[in-house]
Design a protein around this motif. Sequence first.
Motif, mmCIF file in Angstrom:
data_model
loop_
_atom_site.group_PDB
_atom_site.id
_atom_site.type_symbol
_atom_site.label_atom_id
_atom_site.label_comp_id
_atom_site.label_asym_id
_atom_site.label_seq_id
_atom_site.Cartn_x
_atom_site.Cartn_y
_atom_site.Cartn_z
ATOM 1 N N ARG A 13 0.836 -1.328 -0.069
ATOM 2 C CA ARG A 13 0.011 -0.210 0.211
ATOM 3 C C ARG A 13 0.915 1.149 -0.142
ATOM 4 O O ARG A 13 0.494 2.272 -0.661
ATOM 5 C CB ARG A 13 -0.880 0.027 1.214
ATOM 6 N N ALA A 14 1.833 1.288 0.851
ATOM 7 C CA ALA A 14 2.773 2.302 0.949
ATOM 8 C C ALA A 14 3.511 2.726 -0.477
ATOM 9 O O ALA A 14 3.552 3.652 -1.184
ATOM 10 C CB ALA A 14 3.736 2.354 2.013
ATOM 11 N N ARG A 15 4.119 1.601 -0.966
ATOM 12 C CA ARG A 15 4.929 1.693 -2.328
ATOM 13 C C ARG A 15 3.894 1.967 -3.453
ATOM 14 O O ARG A 15 4.492 2.781 -4.178
ATOM 15 C CB ARG A 15 5.733 0.514 -2.383
ATOM 16 N N TRP A 16 2.857 1.500 -3.369
ATOM 17 C CA TRP A 16 1.976 1.963 -4.573
ATOM 18 C C TRP A 16 1.083 3.045 -4.249
ATOM 19 O O TRP A 16 0.097 3.399 -5.026
ATOM 20 C CB TRP A 16 1.095 0.648 -4.872
ATOM 21 N N GLY A 17 1.126 3.711 -3.036
ATOM 22 C CA GLY A 17 0.421 4.851 -2.686
ATOM 23 C C GLY A 17 -1.089 4.689 -2.566
ATOM 24 O O GLY A 17 -1.790 5.582 -3.060
ATOM 25 N N LEU A 18 -1.533 3.660 -2.151
ATOM 26 C CA LEU A 18 -2.928 3.119 -2.234
ATOM 27 C C LEU A 18 -3.717 3.772 -0.687
ATOM 28 O O LEU A 18 -4.725 3.577 -0.702
ATOM 29 C CB LEU A 18 -3.006 1.703 -1.985
ATOM 30 N N GLY A 19 -2.781 4.246 -0.008
ATOM 31 C CA GLY A 19 -3.432 4.870 1.367
ATOM 32 C C GLY A 19 -4.114 3.511 2.021
ATOM 33 O O GLY A 19 -3.933 2.436 1.943
#
Length: 54
Positions: A13-19
């Motif tokens: 989630r952090a690496r892909w910017g998913l929140g």
Amino acid sequence: MRGKAEEAAALVRARWGLGNAPIPNAVHPLEAHGVRVFSLSRDRPEVDAFSFWN
């Protein structure tokens, strides 16, 4: 304390910017990051073999 699955999910989630909000359609971000996602019915006579991890 978080388990390994939760840690992995948080990292992705952090690496892909998913929140942290629920993901309405998980297929879209997966495919956007190079994961091939498709479904195949098991009763397809024109397909004589396929494999999957269960």
